[in-house]
Write a protein that holds these residues in place. Structure first.
Motif, short mmCIF file in Angstrom:
data_model
loop_
_atom_site.label_atom_id
_atom_site.label_comp_id
_atom_site.label_asym_id
_atom_site.label_seq_id
_atom_site.Cartn_x
_atom_site.Cartn_y
_atom_site.Cartn_z
N TYR A 124 0.83 -1.01 0.03
CA TYR A 124 -0.30 -0.23 -0.22
C TYR A 124 0.81 1.43 -0.02
O TYR A 124 1.67 1.23 0.89
CB TYR A 124 -0.93 0.06 1.26
CG TYR A 124 -2.27 -0.88 1.00
CD1 TYR A 124 -1.69 -2.26 1.13
CD2 TYR A 124 -3.19 -0.55 0.51
CE1 TYR A 124 -3.01 -3.18 0.82
CE2 TYR A 124 -4.22 -1.21 0.37
CZ TYR A 124 -4.19 -2.81 0.95
OH TYR A 124 -5.56 -3.51 0.22
N LEU A 125 1.12 2.13 -1.13
CA LEU A 125 1.10 3.38 -1.29
C LEU A 125 0.73 4.35 -1.24
O LEU A 125 0.12 4.67 -1.75
CB LEU A 125 2.51 3.44 -2.34
CG LEU A 125 2.85 2.28 -2.68
CD1 LEU A 125 2.26 1.79 -4.11
CD2 LEU A 125 4.51 2.24 -3.64
N CYS A 126 0.91 5.46 -0.21
CA CYS A 126 0.41 6.88 -0.16
C CYS A 126 1.72 8.02 -0.81
O CYS A 126 2.34 7.71 -1.60
CB CYS A 126 0.17 7.57 1.24
SG CYS A 126 2.60 7.71 1.80
N ALA A 127 0.07 8.88 -2.29
CA ALA A 127 0.82 9.12 -3.10
C ALA A 127 0.55 10.89 -2.75
O ALA A 127 -0.95 11.41 -2.27
CB ALA A 127 0.59 8.62 -3.90
N LYS A 128 1.51 11.21 -2.69
CA LYS A 128 0.49 13.38 -2.76
C LYS A 128 0.01 13.52 -4.58
O LYS A 128 0.93 13.25 -5.82
CB LYS A 128 1.94 14.10 -2.69
CG LYS A 128 1.57 15.39 -2.59
CD LYS A 128 2.63 16.38 -2.30
CE LYS A 128 3.29 17.86 -2.94
NZ LYS A 128 2.75 17.66 -3.89
N GLY A 129 -0.77 13.98 -4.08
CA GLY A 129 -1.42 15.24 -5.05
C GLY A 129 -0.55 16.28 -5.16
O GLY A 129 0.19 16.84 -4.82
N GLN A 130 -0.73 16.46 -6.83
CA GLN A 130 -0.26 18.21 -7.68
C GLN A 130 -1.02 19.16 -7.27
O GLN A 130 -0.44 20.69 -6.69
CB GLN A 130 -0.58 17.67 -9.11
CG GLN A 130 0.18 16.66 -9.24
CD GLN A 130 0.67 16.80 -10.93
OE1 GLN A 130 -0.42 16.76 -11.44
NE2 GLN A 130 1.88 17.11 -11.65
N SER A 131 -2.48 19.08 -6.14
CA SER A 131 -2.81 20.16 -5.96
C SER A 131 -3.60 20.14 -4.89
O SER A 131 -4.14 18.29 -4.60
CB SER A 131 -4.19 20.77 -6.87
OG SER A 131 -4.79 19.70 -7.55
N SER A 132 -4.39 20.71 -4.40
CA SER A 132 -5.42 20.79 -3.55
C SER A 132 -7.17 20.33 -3.68
O SER A 132 -7.21 19.23 -2.71
CB SER A 132 -5.91 21.53 -2.55
OG SER A 132 -6.81 22.78 -3.77
N SER A 133 -7.00 19.89 -5.16
CA SER A 133 -7.77 19.16 -5.90
C SER A 133 -8.08 17.91 -6.02
O SER A 133 -7.12 17.11 -5.99
CB SER A 133 -8.12 19.53 -6.77
OG SER A 133 -8.60 18.53 -8.76
N ASP A 134 -8.84 16.73 -5.35
CA ASP A 134 -8.79 15.47 -5.68
C ASP A 134 -8.37 14.93 -7.62
O ASP A 134 -8.30 14.14 -7.25
CB ASP A 134 -10.61 14.48 -5.31
CG ASP A 134 -11.45 15.39 -5.92
OD1 ASP A 134 -12.25 14.93 -5.39
OD2 ASP A 134 -11.07 16.80 -6.40
N TYR A 135 -8.02 15.45 -8.31
CA TYR A 135 -8.14 15.04 -9.44
C TYR A 135 -7.47 15.21 -10.25
O TYR A 135 -6.97 16.71 -10.94
CB TYR A 135 -9.46 16.29 -10.47
CG TYR A 135 -10.75 15.39 -10.01
CD1 TYR A 135 -11.74 15.52 -9.02
CD2 TYR A 135 -11.28 13.77 -11.21
CE1 TYR A 135 -12.94 14.99 -8.88
CE2 TYR A 135 -12.73 13.44 -11.09
CZ TYR A 135 -13.52 13.90 -9.43
OH TYR A 135 -15.12 13.54 -9.52
#
Lengths: 113, 121
Positions: free
Chosen positions: B94-105
């Motif tokens: 299980y890997l966690c990953a940071k999004g590029q923005s505050s948006s979920d998309y």
């Protein structure tokens, strides 16, 4: 759900030669409001987590060598490695983040011939 | 430097529960969406859940909906995944990953090394 397919499943290329990976989505991932494709490419080397290479279908992530290029729009996309280096041996995945679930393609394994 | 460190994995019996954690550092945690992605041994990547920067919206893959809960504590720079009713097919890194923005998309621009969950009797 948007289904992502990739071709080929694997490919072997001579050092310095071009490698091309295709990715197709079952629905368009082009957002009409901003004209952006919600399509990313990742590289995963053995024993390592994925690394973001390309986002927006064609924008190279900071620090990614310029031999990596992304193209395409809508439902058809391509990742090109213009001159394959030994350190590029990896599995490459495309992912759509246009709609939930944010599906990945099955991956394409790239090796040296 | 951006860094994510997962913890909480281990061996659990079918039907059991685990809570995974992911500590983020090197960035303003509450400004970014976060994601959980899993990878079964020798298999490809499977997105399973996302949460917005504020935590007000969450999304799940059908394979985990109703069993897993994503949450975050922005005061602790920590992302969580509560996993209940675990099945053998949940066995994966299980890997966690940071999004590029505050948006979920958004795409995931930084990834942790992962924590292994094994569901077996």
């Amino acid at each position: 759900d948007i289904v992502m397919t990739q071709s080929p499943d694997s490919l072997a290329v001579f050092l310095g030669e071009r490698a091309t990976i295709n990715c197709k989505s079952s629905q368009s991932v082009l957002h009409s409001s901003n004209n952006k494709n919600y399509l990313a490419w990742y590289q995963q080397k053995p024993g390592q987590p994925p690394k973001l290479l390309i986002y927006g279908a064609s924008t190279r992530e900071s620090g990614v060598p310029d031999r990596f290029g992304g193209s395409g729009s809508g439902t058809n996309f391509t990742l090109t490695i213009s001159s394959l280096q030994a350190e590029d041996v990896a599995v490459y995945y495309c992912q759509q983040h246009f709609s939930v679930p944010f599906t990945f393609g099955p991956g394409t394994k790239v090796d040296i011939k | 430097e951006v860094h994510m460190l997962e913890s909480g994995g281990g061996l659990v019996q079918p039907g059991g529960s685990l809570r995974l954690s992911c500590l983020g550092s090197g960035f303003t945690f509450n400004n970014y969406a976060m994601n959980w992605v899993r990878q079964a041994p020798g298999k490809g990547l499977e997105w399973i859940s996302s949460i917005t920067g504020s935590g007000d919206r969450t999304f799940y893959a059908d394979s985990v909906k109703g069993r897993f809960t994503i949450s975050r504590d922005n005061s602790m720079n920590t992302l969580y995944l509560q996993m209940n009713s675990l099945r053998a097919e949940d066995t994966a890194e299980y890997l966690c990953a940071k999004g590029q923005s505050s948006s979920d998309y958004s795409a995931s621009d930084y990834w942790g090394q992962g924590t292994l969950v094994t569901v077996s009797s």
